[in-house]
Design a protein around this motif. Structure first.
Motif, PDB file in Angstrom:
ATOM      1  N   PHE A  20     -21.511 -71.149  14.415  1.00 14.64           N
ATOM      2  CA  PHE A  20     -21.446 -70.776  15.827  1.00 14.64           C
ATOM      3  C   PHE A  20     -20.100 -71.183  16.432  1.00 14.64           C
ATOM      4  O   PHE A  20     -19.474 -70.413  17.157  1.00 14.64           O
ATOM      5  CB  PHE A  20     -22.578 -71.448  16.616  1.00 14.64           C
ATOM      6  CG  PHE A  20     -23.961 -71.019  16.225  1.00 14.64           C
ATOM      7  CD1 PHE A  20     -24.230 -69.723  15.825  1.00 14.64           C
ATOM      8  CD2 PHE A  20     -25.013 -71.922  16.266  1.00 14.64           C
ATOM      9  CE1 PHE A  20     -25.510 -69.325  15.471  1.00 14.64           C
ATOM     10  CE2 PHE A  20     -26.295 -71.537  15.922  1.00 14.64           C
ATOM     11  CZ  PHE A  20     -26.546 -70.246  15.517  1.00 14.64           C
ATOM     12  N   LEU A  21     -19.668 -72.406  16.145  1.00 14.48           N
ATOM     13  CA  LEU A  21     -18.420 -72.906  16.719  1.00 14.48           C
ATOM     14  C   LEU A  21     -17.222 -72.144  16.162  1.00 14.48           C
ATOM     15  O   LEU A  21     -16.271 -71.828  16.904  1.00 14.48           O
ATOM     16  CB  LEU A  21     -18.283 -74.400  16.455  1.00 14.48           C
ATOM     17  CG  LEU A  21     -19.304 -75.291  17.173  1.00 14.48           C
ATOM     18  CD1 LEU A  21     -19.272 -76.701  16.612  1.00 14.48           C
ATOM     19  CD2 LEU A  21     -19.045 -75.299  18.683  1.00 14.48           C
ATOM     20  N   GLU A  22     -17.231 -71.833  14.866  1.00 17.59           N
ATOM     21  CA  GLU A  22     -16.123 -71.073  14.272  1.00 17.59           C
ATOM     22  C   GLU A  22     -16.036 -69.675  14.871  1.00 17.59           C
ATOM     23  O   GLU A  22     -14.951 -69.086  14.943  1.00 17.59           O
ATOM     24  CB  GLU A  22     -16.307 -70.990  12.761  1.00 17.59           C
ATOM     25  CG  GLU A  22     -16.043 -72.304  12.048  1.00 17.59           C
ATOM     26  CD  GLU A  22     -16.318 -72.250  10.557  1.00 17.59           C
ATOM     27  OE1 GLU A  22     -15.754 -73.084   9.824  1.00 17.59           O
ATOM     28  OE2 GLU A  22     -17.112 -71.380  10.122  1.00 17.59           O
ATOM     29  N   ALA A  23     -17.164 -69.142  15.321  1.00 21.41           N
ATOM     30  CA  ALA A  23     -17.174 -67.835  15.980  1.00 21.41           C
ATOM     31  C   ALA A  23     -16.707 -67.920  17.425  1.00 21.41           C
ATOM     32  O   ALA A  23     -16.577 -66.883  18.086  1.00 21.41           O
ATOM     33  CB  ALA A  23     -18.574 -67.234  15.920  1.00 21.41           C
ATOM     34  N   GLY A  24     -16.481 -69.139  17.912  1.00 23.50           N
ATOM     35  CA  GLY A  24     -16.003 -69.318  19.276  1.00 23.50           C
ATOM     36  C   GLY A  24     -17.076 -69.563  20.299  1.00 23.50           C
ATOM     37  O   GLY A  24     -16.789 -69.699  21.495  1.00 23.50           O
ATOM     38  N   PHE A  25     -18.347 -69.625  19.856  1.00 18.83           N
ATOM     39  CA  PHE A  25     -19.449 -69.835  20.792  1.00 18.83           C
ATOM     40  C   PHE A  25     -19.565 -71.321  21.145  1.00 18.83           C
ATOM     41  O   PHE A  25     -19.376 -72.191  20.292  1.00 18.83           O
ATOM     42  CB  PHE A  25     -20.784 -69.383  20.188  1.00 18.83           C
ATOM     43  CG  PHE A  25     -20.779 -68.029  19.547  1.00 18.83           C
ATOM     44  CD1 PHE A  25     -19.899 -67.029  19.958  1.00 18.83           C
ATOM     45  CD2 PHE A  25     -21.659 -67.740  18.501  1.00 18.83           C
ATOM     46  CE1 PHE A  25     -19.904 -65.774  19.352  1.00 18.83           C
ATOM     47  CE2 PHE A  25     -21.664 -66.494  17.891  1.00 18.83           C
ATOM     48  CZ  PHE A  25     -20.789 -65.516  18.312  1.00 18.83           C
ATOM     49  N   ALA A  26     -19.905 -71.605  22.377  1.00 17.91           N
ATOM     50  CA  ALA A  26     -20.307 -72.958  22.747  1.00 17.91           C
ATOM     51  C   ALA A  26     -21.744 -73.188  22.291  1.00 17.91           C
ATOM     52  O   ALA A  26     -22.501 -72.240  22.067  1.00 17.91           O
ATOM     53  CB  ALA A  26     -20.193 -73.152  24.253  1.00 17.91           C
ATOM     54  N   ILE A  27     -22.109 -74.455  22.167  1.00 23.90           N
ATOM     55  CA  ILE A  27     -23.472 -74.823  21.783  1.00 23.90           C
ATOM     56  C   ILE A  27     -24.052 -75.754  22.837  1.00 23.90           C
ATOM     57  O   ILE A  27     -23.415 -76.735  23.229  1.00 23.90           O
ATOM     58  CB  ILE A  27     -23.502 -75.528  20.415  1.00 23.90           C
ATOM     59  CG1 ILE A  27     -23.064 -74.577  19.302  1.00 23.90           C
ATOM     60  CG2 ILE A  27     -24.895 -76.090  20.118  1.00 23.90           C
ATOM     61  CD1 ILE A  27     -22.839 -75.269  17.966  1.00 23.90           C
ATOM     62  N   ALA A  28     -25.244 -75.435  23.311  1.00 28.04           N
ATOM     63  CA  ALA A  28     -26.038 -76.352  24.132  1.00 28.04           C
ATOM     64  C   ALA A  28     -27.308 -76.624  23.345  1.00 28.04           C
ATOM     65  O   ALA A  28     -28.177 -75.756  23.225  1.00 28.04           O
ATOM     66  CB  ALA A  28     -26.362 -75.740  25.490  1.00 28.04           C
ATOM     67  N   ALA A  29     -27.388 -77.802  22.752  1.00 30.45           N
ATOM     68  CA  ALA A  29     -28.497 -78.132  21.855  1.00 30.45           C
ATOM     69  C   ALA A  29     -29.410 -79.158  22.505  1.00 30.45           C
ATOM     70  O   ALA A  29     -28.965 -80.240  22.890  1.00 30.45           O
ATOM     71  CB  ALA A  29     -27.969 -78.675  20.531  1.00 30.45           C
TER      72      ALA A  29
END
Length: 422
Positions: free
Chosen positions: A145-154
């Motif tokens: 997800f991060l490599e795709a540029g997306f932020a993560i809210a976990a």
């Protein structure tokens, strides 16, 4: 049992059991700086003010289990709501890539819920990803997800505050916590996420269960969030089917987590008085162990062994609480795909975005009927549903699907039309 009663029993359950013996003052305004201690992040306030999703505390951290991706990351504590509608505190983490988002609009966020990690407080995903590794296995998925540029809210999920127990397989708790994590992520001092960013929901196994509950609740609980898709795999969509498979089998530890988690969410229901000495010791094992410790402790054990009257699952389902609601009704109320519909329908749970569901062909933990049945109910409700199968068993399917999940969410963030294959 009628849908109305199912929904009623979910909304009248009691709050998560237990808070820390020593708690800080009541939470007030959002923090102006992310300088909270770890103790503060994982300690529930005595009184919680604010709205669902309000940020209560944050602490900048690193995620050493995800090397090679430049990012900023924070542990967070935020307001959510439990099965009764009471305000609770939940922990989690947020990660935002350093690389600028250049694909149009604001950076999107993946609201992520992990697969089962265990019920001990040390098992929280935010602790494990920040370096206190125990049994976590989700780093590869998060990295994509991060490599795709997306932020993560976990979201860690409900019940990882000090002195609490995780409310495993409780739909309302899980769905609320995931959606509120996205709200909280946008309030981080020094963060860059904006209110117009698109949101994708993602999770596998317990995380898949949680993700679909977030999908079902999004339009009513967090209508301001622009949720554009939900990807959920290995979904235990019918807990009665799953319990029958797990009881006495090699993965009975998952059933132990569920029994203790449900009792924490619904403390008015019969539980403590049903246990024998072995059962009382078992509860403490669940509360202290993470994933593999629990699986080892309960392998091939039957629920009957832990009760004074050797209660079978059907007999437990028939037991009623003070208001006449039975355990069976509460378990049925967690079933996914019940009461769902499109935005134009009159369904209690309206879903206005596409869903990706998937499972492994060699699945050995969750009955195929539970996963296939969830997909069938979504299709019958008219939800655009993409269904995929992978040549893997339960755990490897999580990893096999990771690239496809990332790409599918990327297409939703890009505004591409989704197709179903019902």
């Amino acid at each position: 049992m009628r849908l109305a009663r199912l929904l009623t029993c979910m909304l009248t359950g009691a709050a998560v059991a237990g808070t820390a013996l020593v708690a800080p003052p009541a939470a007030a305004a959002a923090p102006s700086l992310c300088q909270s201690s770890d103790e503060d992040i994982y300690t529930a306030p005595q009184t919680i003010t604010g709205d669902p999703g309000d940020l209560l505390a944050c602490r900048q951290t690193s995620l050493p289990l995800i090397p090679g991706v430049k990012m900023k990351a924070w542990k967070i504590k935020y307001v959510s709501t439990d099965v009764r509608g009471d305000k609770i505190a939940v922990s989690g983490f947020v990660a935002i890539p350093d690389k600028a988002w250049t694909r149009g609009g604001s950076r999107p966020t993946v609201a992520f819920s992990p697969g089962t990690l265990g019920s001990g407080s040390q098992c929280a995903l935010s602790k494990q990803m920040a370096g206190a590794q125990v049994d976590s296995y989700e780093a590869g998925n998060l990295r994509k997800f991060l490599e795709a540029g997306f932020a993560i809210a976990a979201s860690d999920g409900v019940g990882y505050m000090n002195g609490q127990v995780h409310t495993y397989t409780v739909g309302l708790n899980a769905g609320h916590a995931i959606l509120d994590a996205v709200r909280a992520a946008r309030q981080i001092p020094g963060g860059s996420l904006t209110a117009d960013g698109k949101v994708g929901l993602a999770g596998y196994s317990e995380g898949g269960f949680n993700t679909l509950w977030a999908a079902q609740l999004a339009s009513s609980y967090a209508p301001e969030l622009n949720v554009v898709g939900a990807a959920a795999g290995g979904v235990p969509g019918d807990l009665k089917l799953v319990a029958e498979r797990l009881n006495g089998g090699p993965f009975a530890g998952f059933l132990a987590d569920a029994v203790v988690g449900l009792s924490a969410a619904y403390p008015q229901m019969p539980f403590d008085e049903l246990l024998n000495d072995r059962g009382r010791r078992a509860v403490q094992e669940v509360k202290s162990n993470c994933l593999f410790g629990t699986l080892g402790a309960f392998a091939f054990r039957k629920l009957e062994d832990f009760t004074t009257d050797r209660l079978t699952l059907p007999r437990i389902y028939a037991l009623a609480g003070p208001d006449g609601t039975t355990w069976g009704e509460i378990i049925d109320a967690q079933k996914l795909g019940v009461g769902i519909g499109t935005p134009a329908s009159g369904a209690p749970y309206k879903i206005g975005f596409p869903v990706l569901q998937y499972r492994g062909l060699l699945e050995e933990i969750i009955p195929h009927e539970a996963e296939d049945g969830t997909r069938r109910r979504y299709c019958q409700a008219g939800i655009t549903t993409q269904w995929r199968l992978y040549v893997g068993e339960h755990l490897t399917t999580d990893w096999l699907a990771a690239g496809d999940v990332t790409d599918w969410l990327g297409d939703r963030f890009a505004g591409k039309r989704a197709t179903g294959n019902c």
